[in-house]
Design a protein around this motif. Structure first.
Motif, PDB file in Angstrom:
ATOM      1  N   HIS A  98       0.970  -1.217   0.038  1.00 37.00           N
ATOM      2  CA  HIS A  98       0.085  -0.133   0.253  1.00 37.00           C
ATOM      3  C   HIS A  98       0.451   1.378  -0.129  1.00 37.00           C
ATOM      4  O   HIS A  98       0.422   2.285  -0.920  1.00 37.00           O
ATOM      5  N   TYR A  99       1.957   1.258   0.722  1.00 34.69           N
ATOM      6  CA  TYR A  99       2.900   2.353   0.984  1.00 34.69           C
ATOM      7  C   TYR A  99       3.448   2.549  -0.519  1.00 34.69           C
ATOM      8  O   TYR A  99       3.650   3.777  -0.917  1.00 34.69           O
ATOM      9  N   LEU A 100       4.152   1.613  -1.107  1.00 38.11           N
ATOM     10  CA  LEU A 100       4.520   1.691  -2.272  1.00 38.11           C
ATOM     11  C   LEU A 100       3.818   2.204  -3.475  1.00 38.11           C
ATOM     12  O   LEU A 100       4.172   2.892  -4.477  1.00 38.11           O
ATOM     13  N   GLU A 101       2.605   1.575  -3.457  1.00 37.43           N
ATOM     14  CA  GLU A 101       1.619   2.000  -4.386  1.00 37.43           C
ATOM     15  C   GLU A 101       1.134   3.457  -4.110  1.00 37.43           C
ATOM     16  O   GLU A 101       1.109   4.312  -5.382  1.00 37.43           O
ATOM     17  N   THR A 102       1.299   4.213  -3.093  1.00 35.12           N
ATOM     18  CA  THR A 102       0.943   5.526  -2.699  1.00 35.12           C
ATOM     19  C   THR A 102       2.053   6.378  -3.325  1.00 35.12           C
ATOM     20  O   THR A 102       1.962   7.383  -4.121  1.00 35.12           O
ATOM     21  N   THR A 103       3.270   5.614  -3.096  1.00 31.40           N
ATOM     22  CA  THR A 103       4.566   6.445  -3.326  1.00 31.40           C
ATOM     23  C   THR A 103       4.399   6.541  -5.138  1.00 31.40           C
ATOM     24  O   THR A 103       4.959   7.590  -5.477  1.00 31.40           O
ATOM     25  N   TYR A 104       4.331   5.387  -5.493  1.00 30.45           N
ATOM     26  CA  TYR A 104       4.145   5.215  -6.876  1.00 30.45           C
ATOM     27  C   TYR A 104       3.084   6.517  -7.590  1.00 30.45           C
ATOM     28  O   TYR A 104       3.404   7.232  -8.539  1.00 30.45           O
ATOM     29  N   LYS A 105       2.028   6.514  -7.142  1.00 28.93           N
ATOM     30  CA  LYS A 105       0.807   7.374  -7.563  1.00 28.93           C
ATOM     31  C   LYS A 105       1.360   8.712  -7.230  1.00 28.93           C
ATOM     32  O   LYS A 105       1.118   9.645  -8.156  1.00 28.93           O
ATOM     33  N   ASN A 106       1.907   9.041  -5.985  1.00 24.01           N
ATOM     34  CA  ASN A 106       2.385  10.414  -5.942  1.00 24.01           C
ATOM     35  C   ASN A 106       3.377  10.886  -6.911  1.00 24.01           C
ATOM     36  O   ASN A 106       3.513  12.114  -7.235  1.00 24.01           O
ATOM     37  N   SER A 107       4.284   9.957  -7.245  1.00 18.98           N
ATOM     38  CA  SER A 107       5.263  10.456  -7.990  1.00 18.98           C
ATOM     39  C   SER A 107       4.910  10.545  -9.430  1.00 18.98           C
ATOM     40  O   SER A 107       5.226  11.420  -9.982  1.00 18.98           O
ATOM     41  N   LYS A 108       4.009   9.899  -9.708  1.00 22.99           N
ATOM     42  CA  LYS A 108       3.041   9.999 -11.183  1.00 22.99           C
ATOM     43  C   LYS A 108       2.590  11.404 -11.022  1.00 22.99           C
ATOM     44  O   LYS A 108       2.633  11.967 -12.175  1.00 22.99           O
ATOM     45  N   ASP A 109       1.799  11.529 -10.125  1.00 18.27           N
ATOM     46  CA  ASP A 109       1.214  12.883 -10.055  1.00 18.27           C
ATOM     47  C   ASP A 109       2.378  13.921 -10.115  1.00 18.27           C
ATOM     48  O   ASP A 109       1.687  15.125 -10.724  1.00 18.27           O
ATOM     49  N   GLY A 110       3.237  13.857  -9.233  1.00 14.72           N
ATOM     50  CA  GLY A 110       4.456  14.871  -9.346  1.00 14.72           C
ATOM     51  C   GLY A 110       4.850  15.335 -10.932  1.00 14.72           C
ATOM     52  O   GLY A 110       5.145  16.274 -11.244  1.00 14.72           O
ATOM     53  N   ILE A 111       5.245  14.056 -11.489  1.00 16.18           N
ATOM     54  CA  ILE A 111       5.609  14.166 -12.934  1.00 16.18           C
ATOM     55  C   ILE A 111       4.533  14.998 -13.918  1.00 16.18           C
ATOM     56  O   ILE A 111       4.995  15.875 -14.508  1.00 16.18           O
ATOM     57  N   GLU A 112       3.366  14.620 -13.626  1.00 19.25           N
ATOM     58  CA  GLU A 112       2.205  15.480 -14.270  1.00 19.25           C
ATOM     59  C   GLU A 112       2.243  16.800 -14.078  1.00 19.25           C
ATOM     60  O   GLU A 112       2.230  17.664 -14.980  1.00 19.25           O
ATOM     61  N   LYS A 113       2.380  17.233 -12.639  1.00 17.20           N
ATOM     62  CA  LYS A 113       2.416  18.517 -12.305  1.00 17.20           C
ATOM     63  C   LYS A 113       3.559  19.306 -12.848  1.00 17.20           C
ATOM     64  O   LYS A 113       3.433  20.533 -13.413  1.00 17.20           O
TER      65      LYS A 113
END
Length: 122
Positions: A98-113
């Motif tokens: 769960h932690y890793l999936e959240t980190t991955y999602k946040n990283s993808k969101d950061g890239i998009e931003k």
């Protein structure tokens, strides 16, 4: 205020590396969870078979290349302990996933931003 292209590129690379690392770790954790589930299933099947045997049946456990006689009650206790440890490991791996999936999602969101900010500044 626009972010300079060099700084934007550096941030983008850092976030991409973090996302790739998270994705690799997600795959590792998923394979570990699958292995723990298989192991747990084997322990459950062994415990079920052991329960179906008469109480005075001789039980042997593998130890390297030999088999040793073990009292069935001790084997049942060991299997129960092993099963509870496997369940705890599975829960811990679930939390890690769960932690890793959240980190991955946040990283993808950061890239998009960052990409949107870079396009807006250009």
């Amino acid at each position: 205020m626009a972010i300079p292209n060099q700084k934007l590129q550096q941030l983008l690379e850092e976030i991409e590396q973090k996302a790739m690392f998270s994705q690799q770790q997600i795959n590792i954790v998923k394979s570990q969870m699958a292995a723990k589930n298989r192991e747990s299933r084997m322990v459950q099947l062994t415990a079920t078979e052991l329960s179906s045997l008469p109480k005075d049946t001789n039980v042997y456990e593998g130890c390297g290349k030999m088999f040793l006689w073990s009292p069935s009650d001790e084997v049942k206790k060991r299997l129960a302990t092993e099963n509870s440890e496997l369940k705890a490991d599975g829960e811990n791996l679930g939390k890690k996933l769960h932690y890793l999936e959240t980190t991955y999602k946040n990283s993808k969101d950061g890239i998009e931003k960052l990409l949107r900010a870079g396009q807006g500044g250009a």
